[in-house]
Design a protein around this motif. Structure first.
Motif, PDB file in Angstrom:
ATOM      1  N   ALA B 316       7.068  80.469  51.535  1.00 16.84           N
ATOM      2  CA  ALA B 316       6.642  80.163  50.165  1.00 16.84           C
ATOM      3  C   ALA B 316       6.992  81.332  49.251  1.00 16.84           C
ATOM      4  CB  ALA B 316       5.145  79.910  50.141  1.00 16.84           C
ATOM      5  N   GLN B 317       7.644  81.037  48.145  1.00 18.60           N
ATOM      6  CA  GLN B 317       8.066  82.126  47.273  1.00 18.60           C
ATOM      7  C   GLN B 317       7.328  82.118  45.943  1.00 18.60           C
ATOM      8  OE1 GLN B 317      12.166  81.222  48.386  1.00 18.60           O
ATOM      9  NE2 GLN B 317      12.451  83.436  48.554  1.00 18.60           N
ATOM     10  N   CYS B 318       6.052  81.737  46.025  1.00 22.73           N
ATOM     11  CA  CYS B 318       5.230  81.640  44.824  1.00 22.73           C
ATOM     12  C   CYS B 318       5.263  82.929  44.004  1.00 22.73           C
ATOM     13  CB  CYS B 318       3.787  81.318  45.186  1.00 22.73           C
ATOM     14  SG  CYS B 318       3.589  79.910  46.286  1.00 22.73           S
ATOM     15  N   VAL B 321       8.486  83.313  42.056  1.00 27.30           N
ATOM     16  CA  VAL B 321       8.546  82.313  40.991  1.00 27.30           C
ATOM     17  C   VAL B 321       7.572  82.691  39.877  1.00 27.30           C
ATOM     18  CG1 VAL B 321       8.130  79.880  40.409  1.00 27.30           C
ATOM     19  CG2 VAL B 321       9.317  80.476  42.526  1.00 27.30           C
ATOM     20  N   CYS B 331      12.990  78.214  45.535  1.00 28.80           N
ATOM     21  CA  CYS B 331      12.081  78.358  46.679  1.00 28.80           C
ATOM     22  C   CYS B 331      12.502  77.359  47.747  1.00 28.80           C
ATOM     23  CB  CYS B 331      10.637  78.093  46.254  1.00 28.80           C
ATOM     24  SG  CYS B 331       9.517  77.968  47.661  1.00 28.80           S
ATOM     25  N   PHE B 334      10.555  74.076  47.950  1.00 23.31           N
ATOM     26  CA  PHE B 334      10.449  73.231  46.756  1.00 23.31           C
ATOM     27  C   PHE B 334      10.982  71.818  47.008  1.00 23.31           C
ATOM     28  CE2 PHE B 334      12.048  71.244  42.920  1.00 23.31           C
ATOM     29  CZ  PHE B 334      11.032  71.444  42.014  1.00 23.31           C
ATOM     30  N   CYS B 338       6.888  71.303  49.984  1.00 28.67           N
ATOM     31  CA  CYS B 338       5.947  71.502  48.873  1.00 28.67           C
ATOM     32  C   CYS B 338       6.268  70.566  47.704  1.00 28.67           C
ATOM     33  CB  CYS B 338       6.011  72.964  48.423  1.00 28.67           C
ATOM     34  SG  CYS B 338       4.780  73.404  47.189  1.00 28.67           S
ATOM     35  N   GLY B 345       1.651  75.654  47.485  1.00 24.85           N
ATOM     36  CA  GLY B 345       1.280  76.762  46.617  1.00 24.85           C
ATOM     37  C   GLY B 345       0.628  76.231  45.353  1.00 24.85           C
ATOM     38  N   LEU B 347       1.234  76.902  42.349  1.00 23.16           N
ATOM     39  CA  LEU B 347       2.165  76.602  41.258  1.00 23.16           C
ATOM     40  C   LEU B 347       2.571  75.132  41.267  1.00 23.16           C
ATOM     41  CD1 LEU B 347       4.546  79.646  41.687  1.00 23.16           C
ATOM     42  CD2 LEU B 347       3.004  79.266  39.791  1.00 23.16           C
ATOM     43  N   MET B 348       2.335  74.462  42.383  1.00 23.22           N
ATOM     44  CA  MET B 348       2.689  73.061  42.506  1.00 23.22           C
ATOM     45  C   MET B 348       1.475  72.174  42.201  1.00 23.22           C
ATOM     46  SD  MET B 348       5.399  71.323  43.032  1.00 23.22           S
ATOM     47  CE  MET B 348       6.829  71.660  44.055  1.00 23.22           C
ATOM     48  N   CYS B 355       6.198  75.243  39.114  1.00 20.65           N
ATOM     49  CA  CYS B 355       6.795  74.359  40.131  1.00 20.65           C
ATOM     50  C   CYS B 355       6.452  72.902  39.846  1.00 20.65           C
ATOM     51  CB  CYS B 355       6.320  74.761  41.522  1.00 20.65           C
ATOM     52  SG  CYS B 355       6.962  76.369  42.014  1.00 20.65           S
TER      53      CYS B 355
HETATM   54  S1  SF4 Z   1       4.365  76.341  44.735  1.00 20.90           S
HETATM   55 FE1  SF4 Z   1       5.576  75.519  46.451  1.00 20.90          FE
HETATM   56  S2  SF4 Z   1       7.667  75.294  45.641  1.00 20.90           S
HETATM   57 FE2  SF4 Z   1       6.549  76.633  44.233  1.00 20.90          FE
HETATM   58  S3  SF4 Z   1       7.041  78.682  44.947  1.00 20.90           S
HETATM   59 FE3  SF4 Z   1       5.108  78.118  45.916  1.00 20.90          FE
HETATM   60  S4  SF4 Z   1       5.695  77.211  47.889  1.00 20.90           S
HETATM   61 FE4  SF4 Z   1       7.567  77.309  46.633  1.00 20.90          FE
END
Ligand code: SF4
Lengths: 90, 375
Positions: B316-318, B321, B331, B334, B338, B345, B347-348, B355
């Motif tokens: 996860a690259q929250c 981002v 990510c 994505f 997710c 995460g 952000l989703m 996201c």
């Molecule tokens: S919310 Fe999901 S898609 Fe966005 S950076 Fe985090 S893990 Fe990746």
């Protein structure tokens, strides 16, 4: 939660702490605690955030804000939020 | 510009877009950060990317309170709710945010007493009508929301309501902006300043960004025309070689902020020495705790909080981002592991998370086009 919803003041509670606002026909109580320095009058419009009136705005801006919420696809959520403010029985 | 026609000021929007093109020219690239998640949502929904010239890049900032909350805090809050005596109350936005052992909604399905409230005063009301239970309000938000929590705590004391406490996760926007500016992988030219946070704090707290960092910042409203006008104001400053704080959203934001709101915050809260932000790490003096004089209404002082710390899953690259270093699609998870239906995460989860905003508008649009092409 980060929505701000416009409402028109239609009534003040006796202690001046709460007011009834109307948001597209739905009436709810909101808290005026954050506007103590610049109290709204009857028929003024306010922006409401998490049940508290946050700032006064003009009627034209209030209507535009409603449109923005609709465009953002959030007017339904906004109304749900307005209906959810559980302050009315106080 | 297919969205433009549905706006009231369609003509003015087209003119403003032309003005932006003229001011931006073609010889350089611009990177502007919109600090507030509300702006992120609006930018995607209104398709402003399609209106702006290609050399203007909008970077999404840290202004989504749900997104910056570390998972450990959610775990901590839910751990306190394990007690049958406790009612866990939170805004709807929190309900689907994943903790280590599930979201508040999943806890609810397993029997924890979790309630959605729309206002901190609703949570106080829950305490009033449930005198034999303890209501813990899981508070999140920037300076827009913190004053309402403060007033609610003051009211609890004034009314002598003792079965109520707040698990405070309120954060402050300025230190987050500072952390982003200090981050070495981040190059920004200017900021679109948050609208509603600024109704409370006013415009003065941004002055160091202009003075010391020499970057323009324009506080903006949320309508398409507002955001475009803010971009014009930024470009004008840059052309003139200036860096100032300007207020595009004067109709709502007073330069001095809201004194009653600031007073309520000052009465109830004090700065924490440091607080962990998801993706940004520990930032000093970036969050609020409840003052000792209100200790009785502070869940962290009243109960034993486990103090859980969880690192996000590796893939996860929250964080990247959130800082604007990566775009949501970059990510690896994505749109695969997710999605808004199964968020990994935060952000989703929130409509203000970049996201989710990207997925709902750009990704779905792209999928629809490729489907209609293959049909
Ligand atoms: S919310 Fe999901 S898609 Fe966005 S950076 Fe985090 S893990 Fe990746």
């Amino acid at each position: 939660m980060c929505l701000a919803i416009p409402g028109k003041i239609v009534n003040f509670a006796e202690d001046g702490r709460l007011a009834t606002v109307e948001v597209v026909g739905v009436r709810r109580k909101v808290d005026l605690g954050l506007l103590q320095e610049d109290m709204p009058k009857l028929n003024d419009w306010v922006l409401i955030h998490v049940g508290f009136a946050m700032s006064k705005i003009s009627e034209a801006d209030a209507l535009e804000q409603m449109r923005t919420l609709a465009l953002l696809g959030e007017s339904e959520q906004a109304m749900q939020e307005v209906r959810g403010y559980g302050l009315e029985e106080e | 510009m297919k969205f433009v026609d549905e706006f009231r000021d369609a003509d003015l929007i087209k003119k403003t877009a032309e003005e932006i093109r003229r001011l931006a020219g073609t010889t350089r690239h611009y990177r502007f950060m919109e600090v507030c998640g509300g702006h992120t949502h609006a930018i995607y929904r209104f398709g402003l990317k399609d209106i702006l010239p290609e050399n203007i890049e909008l970077i999404h900032g840290p202004g989504c309170p749900v997104c910056v909350l570390p998972m450990g805090r959610i775990d901590d809050g839910l751990a306190l709710a394990a007690d049958d005596h406790v009612i866990f109350a939170a805004f709807g936005d929190m309900m689907r945010v994943p903790g280590t052992h599930g979201s508040p909604l999943e806890y609810k399905a397993r029997g924890t007493d979790v309630r959605i409230v729309y206002s901190p005063s609703d949570a106080l009301k829950l305490a009033r009508i449930n005198p034999d239970r303890h209501v813990m309000f899981f508070a999140i938000g920037f300076e827009t929301t913190a004053p309402s929590t403060a007033l609610t705590i003051m009211r609890a004391r004034a009314e002598g309501i003792h079965n109520f406490s707040v698990f405070c996760n309120h954060v402050t926007i300025i230190p987050a902006i500072r952390a982003i500016l200090d981050s070495p992988d981040m190059r920004l030219d200017a900021f679109i300043g948050p609208g509603h946070v600024s109704t409370v704090i006013g415009c003065r707290p941004y002055e160091w960004i202009a003075k010391d960092e020499r970057k323009p910042i324009v506080v903006s409203g949320f309508e398409p025309l507002d955001i475009l006008q803010a971009i014009v104001m930024i470009l004008r400053q840059m052309r003139a070689g200036e860096a100032k704080v300007e207020n595009q959203y004067k109709r709502v934001v007073p330069w001095e902020g809201n004194r009653a709101a600031l007073r309520a915050m000052g009465e109830v809260f004090q700065l924490r020495p440091y607080f962990e932000w998801r993706g940004l790490g520990f930032i000093s003096q970036s969050a609020l705790r409840i003052r000792d004089s209100y200790a009785e209404w502070d869940a962290e002082q009243r109960f034993q909080v486990p103090g859980v710390r969880v690192t996000d899953p590796k893939a996860a690259q929250c964080g990247e981002v959130l800082k604007g270093v990566l775009k949501p699609v970059q990510c690896k998870l994505f749109g695969k592991e997710c999605t808004p239906e199964h968020p990994l995460g935060a952000l989703m989860v929130s409509s203000e998370g970049s996201c989710a905003a990207y997925f709902n508008y750009e990704h779905r649009k792209a999928m629809a086009t490729s489907l209609s092409r293959s049909a």
